[in-house]
Design an enzyme around this catalytic site. Structure first.
Site, PDB file in Angstrom:
ATOM      1  N   CYS A 112       0.814  -1.224   0.000  1.00  0.00           N
ATOM      2  CA  CYS A 112       0.000   0.000   0.000  1.00  0.00           C
ATOM      3  C   CYS A 112       0.842   1.266   0.000  1.00  0.00           C
ATOM      4  O   CYS A 112       0.363   2.339  -0.370  1.00  0.00           O
ATOM      5  CB  CYS A 112      -0.930   0.009   1.210  1.00  0.00           C
ATOM      6  SG  CYS A 112      -1.913  -1.476   1.344  1.00  0.00           S
ATOM      7  N   HIS A 253      -3.655   6.911   2.853  1.00  0.00           N
ATOM      8  CA  HIS A 253      -4.026   5.629   2.262  1.00  0.00           C
ATOM      9  C   HIS A 253      -5.453   5.278   2.699  1.00  0.00           C
ATOM     10  O   HIS A 253      -5.800   5.387   3.873  1.00  0.00           O
ATOM     11  CB  HIS A 253      -3.035   4.556   2.711  1.00  0.00           C
ATOM     12  CG  HIS A 253      -3.442   3.174   2.335  1.00  0.00           C
ATOM     13  ND1 HIS A 253      -3.883   2.848   1.071  1.00  0.00           N
ATOM     14  CD2 HIS A 253      -3.487   2.026   3.060  1.00  0.00           C
ATOM     15  CE1 HIS A 253      -4.176   1.565   1.032  1.00  0.00           C
ATOM     16  NE2 HIS A 253      -3.957   1.043   2.227  1.00  0.00           N
ATOM     17  N   ASN A 283     -10.185  -0.667  -0.156  1.00  0.00           N
ATOM     18  CA  ASN A 283      -8.727  -0.542  -0.065  1.00  0.00           C
ATOM     19  C   ASN A 283      -8.104  -1.031  -1.378  1.00  0.00           C
ATOM     20  O   ASN A 283      -8.118  -2.221  -1.669  1.00  0.00           O
ATOM     21  CB  ASN A 283      -8.235  -1.374   1.116  1.00  0.00           C
ATOM     22  CG  ASN A 283      -6.732  -1.318   1.309  1.00  0.00           C
ATOM     23  OD1 ASN A 283      -5.998  -0.822   0.455  1.00  0.00           O
ATOM     24  ND2 ASN A 283      -6.260  -1.838   2.430  1.00  0.00           N
TER      25      ASN A 283
HETATM   26  O1  UT7 Z   1      -3.909  -1.545   3.602  1.00  0.00           O
HETATM   27  C1  UT7 Z   1      -2.948  -2.150   4.395  1.00  0.00           C
HETATM   28  C2  UT7 Z   1      -3.168  -1.864   5.814  1.00  0.00           C
HETATM   29  N1  UT7 Z   1      -4.375  -2.501   6.268  1.00  0.00           N
HETATM   30  C3  UT7 Z   1      -5.065  -1.937   7.204  1.00  0.00           C
HETATM   31  O2  UT7 Z   1      -4.720  -0.867   7.630  1.00  0.00           O
HETATM   32  C4  UT7 Z   1      -6.242  -2.685   7.769  1.00  0.00           C
HETATM   33  C5  UT7 Z   1      -6.339  -2.420   9.236  1.00  0.00           C
HETATM   34  N2  UT7 Z   1      -7.415  -3.137   9.907  1.00  0.00           N
HETATM   35  C6  UT7 Z   1      -8.723  -2.847   9.757  1.00  0.00           C
HETATM   36  O3  UT7 Z   1      -9.099  -2.039   8.952  1.00  0.00           O
HETATM   37  C7  UT7 Z   1      -9.691  -3.530  10.687  1.00  0.00           C
HETATM   38  O4  UT7 Z   1      -8.976  -4.240  11.676  1.00  0.00           O
HETATM   39  C8  UT7 Z   1     -10.668  -4.502   9.967  1.00  0.00           C
HETATM   40  C9  UT7 Z   1     -11.692  -3.709   9.180  1.00  0.00           C
HETATM   41  C10 UT7 Z   1      -9.910  -5.438   9.063  1.00  0.00           C
HETATM   42  C11 UT7 Z   1     -11.451  -5.319  11.009  1.00  0.00           C
HETATM   43  O5  UT7 Z   1     -12.117  -4.464  11.927  1.00  0.00           O
HETATM   44  P1  UT7 Z   1     -11.971  -4.705  13.496  1.00  0.00           P
HETATM   45  O6  UT7 Z   1     -12.817  -3.714  14.167  1.00  0.00           O
HETATM   46  O7  UT7 Z   1     -10.510  -4.714  13.820  1.00  0.00           O
HETATM   47  O8  UT7 Z   1     -12.616  -6.126  13.667  1.00  0.00           O
HETATM   48  P2  UT7 Z   1     -11.975  -7.472  14.241  1.00  0.00           P
HETATM   49  O9  UT7 Z   1     -11.022  -8.064  13.269  1.00  0.00           O
HETATM   50  O10 UT7 Z   1     -11.502  -7.245  15.639  1.00  0.00           O
HETATM   51  O11 UT7 Z   1     -13.252  -8.414  14.293  1.00  0.00           O
HETATM   52  C12 UT7 Z   1     -14.370  -8.079  15.161  1.00  0.00           C
HETATM   53  C13 UT7 Z   1     -15.462  -9.121  14.931  1.00  0.00           C
HETATM   54  C14 UT7 Z   1     -14.970 -10.551  14.971  1.00  0.00           C
HETATM   55  O12 UT7 Z   1     -15.972 -11.348  15.586  1.00  0.00           O
HETATM   56  P3  UT7 Z   1     -15.892 -11.732  17.152  1.00  0.00           P
HETATM   57  O13 UT7 Z   1     -14.595 -12.504  17.293  1.00  0.00           O
HETATM   58  O14 UT7 Z   1     -15.885 -10.449  17.898  1.00  0.00           O
HETATM   59  O15 UT7 Z   1     -17.101 -12.556  17.347  1.00  0.00           O
HETATM   60  C15 UT7 Z   1     -14.857 -10.956  13.522  1.00  0.00           C
HETATM   61  O16 UT7 Z   1     -15.011 -12.348  13.320  1.00  0.00           O
HETATM   62  O17 UT7 Z   1     -16.031  -8.941  13.618  1.00  0.00           O
HETATM   63  C16 UT7 Z   1     -16.029 -10.202  12.932  1.00  0.00           C
HETATM   64  N3  UT7 Z   1     -15.895  -9.936  11.502  1.00  0.00           N
HETATM   65  C17 UT7 Z   1     -16.943  -9.696  10.709  1.00  0.00           C
HETATM   66  N4  UT7 Z   1     -18.260  -9.633  10.957  1.00  0.00           N
HETATM   67  C18 UT7 Z   1     -19.062  -9.353   9.926  1.00  0.00           C
HETATM   68  C19 UT7 Z   1     -14.754  -9.851  10.773  1.00  0.00           C
HETATM   69  N5  UT7 Z   1     -15.058  -9.567   9.502  1.00  0.00           N
HETATM   70  C20 UT7 Z   1     -16.414  -9.467   9.434  1.00  0.00           C
HETATM   71  C21 UT7 Z   1     -17.315  -9.177   8.397  1.00  0.00           C
HETATM   72  N6  UT7 Z   1     -18.638  -9.130   8.692  1.00  0.00           N
HETATM   73  N7  UT7 Z   1     -16.906  -8.925   7.130  1.00  0.00           N
END
Ligand code: UT7
Length: 326
Positions: A112, A253, A283
């Site tokens: 990225c 980004h 993204n």
């Molecule tokens: O471009 C390169 C750099 N990349 C980034 O900067 C990405 C950085 N990270 C992020 O943008 C975020 O961490 C994400 C958008 C990827 C995820 O958001 P989050 O608030 O960190 O969620 P999480 O991974 O902590 O997941 C929270 C919950 C989980 O369920 P439990 O364990 O709390 O029951 C996941 O299984 O959300 C669940 N989950 C989803 N639920 C519905 C993960 N993906 C999804 C989804 N729909 N698509």
């Protein structure tokens, strides 16, 4: 002497994948995707399309805006992790398509952050006298390495390419004023694609195909992204003595709306001066900054003299920023 961006361009696929489409594909919801990421839709390439199908038109548009003929280009850089082929570099396809003589051409892999790495390299080569006119493209077709059964990553990414034409300018106070580039390989497995390289070649019947998909530990990445983007943005502004309140356009980004908002707050960027299009593209990795830059530039929203700050963060880990006076 400074390096100036004198033209920009972009090209994205026609096909739009909305959050409603994902609700039919995996266990997710528009509400989750919108509140956690800010993404509403993204552009996705069709089965036949590859990076150069977007990178070449983006480069052509940038040249047209700049009023520069392809034959005057002596450097082509393409930042990507989804090149048409592992080799040769997609930049050579761009060089050929735009008619750039026998210009130097190479791809760079900084995920990225790739477009900012490309800007930094082109700036050094132009100011060092090894190039006069450069085309820097950031492009990705991440849909080709995304596992659409895995909700945590599937909803995040989109395809497209953006480009800029760079040229030396005698004006000391206009152009690229400062660039900073960083990496930390100890965190390489936060975002990576295990297969398809020499560690796990995908060339036999028993190859594990799932290794070719992008993997990301999003939650850990999030926190580092906010800190790194804020720090490196601050670094480039400090290096050229420009105050945060002077930034007319902050183009971070476009990975996640929450990251963008958090970084904007830390940097105290004035309201309405941060550009956001993650809702429309998701993204797009190396393409995200040049696509955003072209949207602003083509819409006439960047005036001569405006301070433009770009910063990015991604796999590697890599991060970097650049500040320019337009
Ligand atoms: O471009 C390169 C750099 N990349 C980034 O900067 C990405 C950085 N990270 C992020 O943008 C975020 O961490 C994400 C958008 C990827 C995820 O958001 P989050 O608030 O960190 O969620 P999480 O991974 O902590 O997941 C929270 C919950 C989980 O369920 P439990 O364990 O709390 O029951 C996941 O299984 O959300 C669940 N989950 C989803 N639920 C519905 C993960 N993906 C999804 C989804 N729909 N698509």
């Amino acid at each position: 002497m400074r390096t100036r961006i004198i033209g920009t361009g972009r090209a994205v696929p026609d096909t739009v994948l909305t959050n409603a489409d994902f609700e039919r594909m995996v266990d997710t919801s528009d509400e989750w995707i919108t509140t956690r990421t800010g993404i509403k839709e993204r552009r996705i390439a069709n089965g036949e399309q590859a990076l150069s199908d977007f990178a070449i038109p983006a480069a052509e548009q940038a040249l047209e805006m700049a009023g520069v003929d392809g034959s005057d280009v002596d450097l082509v850089i393409c930042a990507t992790v989804t090149a048409d082929t592992v080799f040769p570099a997609t930049s050579t396809q761009i060089q050929h398509a735009i008619g750039a003589g026998t210009a130097a051409a190479f791809d760079i892999s900084a995920a990225c952050t790739g477009f900012i790495y490309g800007l930094g390299i082109a700036d050094s080569m132009i100011r060092g006298g090894t190039a006069t006119t450069a085309v820097v493209v950031g492009g990705e077709v991440l849909s080709k390495i995304t596992d659409y059964t895995e909700r945590a990553t599937a909803v995040l990414f989109g395809d497209g390419a953006g480009a800029a034409v760079l040229r030396a300018s005698p004006e000391e106070d206009h152009g690229l004023l400062s660039v900073a580039l960083h990496s930390d390989g100890s965190l390489g497995k936060l975002i990576y694609r295990p297969g398809g390289g020499s560690r796990h070649p995908i060339n036999s019947a028993d190859s594990d195909h799932s290794l070719t998909y992008l993997r990301m530990r999003g939650n850990e990445t999030f926190k580092i992204a906010v800190r790194s983007l804020a720090e490196v943005s601050d670094e480039v502004l400090t290096a050229c003595g420009i105050g945060h309140s002077e930034v007319r356009w902050f183009i971070p980004h476009q990975a996640n709306r929450r990251i963008i908002d958090a970084v904007g707050q830390r940097l105290e960027i004035p309201d309405g001066h941060t550009y956001i299009n993650v809702d429309r593209y998701g993204n797009t990795s190396a393409a995200s900054i040049p696509i955003a830059l072209d949207e602003l530039n083509r819409d006439g929203k960047i005036a001569r003299g405006d301070i433009v700050l770009v910063s990015a963060f991604g796999s590697g880990l890599t991060w970097g920023a650049g500040v320019m006076r337009w």
